[in-house]
Design a protein around this motif. Sequence first.
Motif, mmCIF file in Angstrom:
data_model
loop_
_atom_site.group_PDB
_atom_site.id
_atom_site.type_symbol
_atom_site.label_atom_id
_atom_site.label_comp_id
_atom_site.label_asym_id
_atom_site.label_seq_id
_atom_site.Cartn_x
_atom_site.Cartn_y
_atom_site.Cartn_z
ATOM 1 N N ASP A 220 0.826 -1.198 0.000
ATOM 2 C CA ASP A 220 0.000 0.000 0.000
ATOM 3 C C ASP A 220 0.867 1.257 0.000
ATOM 4 O O ASP A 220 0.596 2.210 -0.728
ATOM 5 C CB ASP A 220 -0.924 0.008 1.222
ATOM 6 C CG ASP A 220 -2.023 -1.035 1.124
ATOM 7 O OD1 ASP A 220 -2.279 -1.507 0.006
ATOM 8 O OD2 ASP A 220 -2.612 -1.367 2.162
ATOM 9 N N TYR A 221 1.907 1.258 0.824
ATOM 10 C CA TYR A 221 2.767 2.439 0.866
ATOM 11 C C TYR A 221 3.493 2.604 -0.462
ATOM 12 O O TYR A 221 3.610 3.713 -0.990
ATOM 13 C CB TYR A 221 3.779 2.353 2.009
ATOM 14 C CG TYR A 221 4.576 3.633 2.113
ATOM 15 C CD1 TYR A 221 4.077 4.716 2.820
ATOM 16 C CD2 TYR A 221 5.786 3.779 1.440
ATOM 17 C CE1 TYR A 221 4.767 5.914 2.873
ATOM 18 C CE2 TYR A 221 6.481 4.968 1.484
ATOM 19 C CZ TYR A 221 5.972 6.034 2.205
ATOM 20 O OH TYR A 221 6.650 7.220 2.241
ATOM 21 N N SER B 116 2.506 1.686 -3.363
ATOM 22 C CA SER B 116 1.565 2.166 -4.379
ATOM 23 C C SER B 116 1.448 3.685 -4.308
ATOM 24 O O SER B 116 1.421 4.376 -5.330
ATOM 25 C CB SER B 116 0.191 1.522 -4.180
ATOM 26 O OG SER B 116 0.252 0.124 -4.383
ATOM 27 N N GLY B 117 1.384 4.204 -3.094
ATOM 28 C CA GLY B 117 1.337 5.651 -2.923
ATOM 29 C C GLY B 117 2.613 6.316 -3.394
ATOM 30 O O GLY B 117 2.589 7.389 -4.006
ATOM 31 N N VAL C 26 -3.886 10.359 -5.894
ATOM 32 C CA VAL C 26 -3.848 8.910 -5.658
ATOM 33 C C VAL C 26 -2.934 8.599 -4.477
ATOM 34 O O VAL C 26 -3.246 7.749 -3.638
ATOM 35 C CB VAL C 26 -3.376 8.164 -6.924
ATOM 36 C CG1 VAL C 26 -3.196 6.668 -6.637
ATOM 37 C CG2 VAL C 26 -4.368 8.371 -8.058
ATOM 38 N N ALA C 27 -1.815 9.301 -4.398
ATOM 39 C CA ALA C 27 -0.898 9.099 -3.272
ATOM 40 C C ALA C 27 -1.603 9.403 -1.955
ATOM 41 O O ALA C 27 -1.443 8.675 -0.965
ATOM 42 C CB ALA C 27 0.332 9.988 -3.436
ATOM 43 N N GLN D 27 -4.783 9.112 -1.323
ATOM 44 C CA GLN D 27 -5.714 8.015 -1.043
ATOM 45 C C GLN D 27 -4.982 6.802 -0.480
ATOM 46 O O GLN D 27 -5.453 6.154 0.461
ATOM 47 C CB GLN D 27 -6.459 7.630 -2.320
ATOM 48 C CG GLN D 27 -7.424 8.699 -2.825
ATOM 49 C CD GLN D 27 -8.049 8.332 -4.163
ATOM 50 O OE1 GLN D 27 -7.730 7.300 -4.751
ATOM 51 N NE2 GLN D 27 -8.945 9.174 -4.649
ATOM 52 N N GLU D 28 -3.844 6.479 -1.061
ATOM 53 C CA GLU D 28 -3.097 5.303 -0.622
ATOM 54 C C GLU D 28 -2.538 5.483 0.789
ATOM 55 O O GLU D 28 -2.493 4.541 1.579
ATOM 56 C CB GLU D 28 -1.947 5.016 -1.596
ATOM 57 C CG GLU D 28 -2.380 4.612 -2.992
ATOM 58 C CD GLU D 28 -3.005 3.229 -3.038
ATOM 59 O OE1 GLU D 28 -2.856 2.454 -2.069
ATOM 60 O OE2 GLU D 28 -3.655 2.918 -4.058
ATOM 61 N N TRP D 29 -2.101 6.697 1.091
ATOM 62 C CA TRP D 29 -1.417 6.921 2.366
ATOM 63 C C TRP D 29 -2.347 7.284 3.515
ATOM 64 O O TRP D 29 -1.994 7.089 4.676
ATOM 65 C CB TRP D 29 -0.367 8.023 2.198
ATOM 66 C CG TRP D 29 0.829 7.581 1.421
ATOM 67 C CD1 TRP D 29 1.290 6.304 1.279
ATOM 68 C CD2 TRP D 29 1.726 8.408 0.674
ATOM 69 N NE1 TRP D 29 2.412 6.278 0.492
ATOM 70 C CE2 TRP D 29 2.709 7.553 0.102
ATOM 71 C CE3 TRP D 29 1.798 9.778 0.426
ATOM 72 C CZ2 TRP D 29 3.746 8.039 -0.688
ATOM 73 C CZ3 TRP D 29 2.831 10.261 -0.363
ATOM 74 C CH2 TRP D 29 3.791 9.401 -0.912
ATOM 75 N N ALA E 230 3.875 6.873 6.377
ATOM 76 C CA ALA E 230 2.709 7.395 5.661
ATOM 77 C C ALA E 230 2.262 8.719 6.276
ATOM 78 O O ALA E 230 1.832 9.635 5.564
ATOM 79 C CB ALA E 230 1.570 6.375 5.694
#
Length: 229
Positions: free
Chosen positions: A23-24, A26-27, A38-39, A41-43, A54
Amino acid sequence: MRAIVPMALAMSMTCLSSGICADYSSGLDAYKAGNYAVAVQEWRALAEGGHAQAQVSLGWLYLNGRGVAQDYGLARKFFEKAAVQGNVEAQYNLARLYYSGQGGRQDYTQACLWYEKAALQGSADAQVNLGTLYSNGLGCQKDDKAAVFWFLLAVKQGHGLAFVKLGSMYEDGRGVTQDYVQAYKWYNLGARQNEKTGEQLRNELTKRMTPAQVDEAQQLTTEWMAEGP
């Protein structure tokens, strides 16, 4: 005070699980691609769940208005969450916000506290800023010897401004015995680190030195550069 450091783009953390790492990451990939929303949202979920890196990353996005509306208060919130977990980048940035008063009250005492925590973990920027607070007596009791101590630690890491700060202490005889030769040496080393102030102060100091003193200072500069920090 130096500007707030940018968020580290290289992931340096201990993952609690492969899913959290993914997940991290991806961000981080989204951030590098310029997809800041998007970053965020991921973080965000990771940050709210206590993931320190994060939290730092999300704080940096709020600080700079990347993918979200700029909000110093939320930046401070997320930096503080990571800072209490011992994250050095968060500690440094939180100190900066306390010093400037962005996102909440201005509090030099808190700035000194968080700079010291980051400085003890080896942050050269924090060491320079902490030394400056001690030199000026802001947020901590004025202590020129403590200022010299922290400037020296930052010098050993090659921090350009630290050379200049240390040179000033020697020129004025604060926390050390006044010594123009040493002051010139540190200014000169700062100038070689592209610190314009070091060059200017060195040139001004030269007017009050003998040719023999300048020669000695130049020799000390050469020796220091050969030996390294």
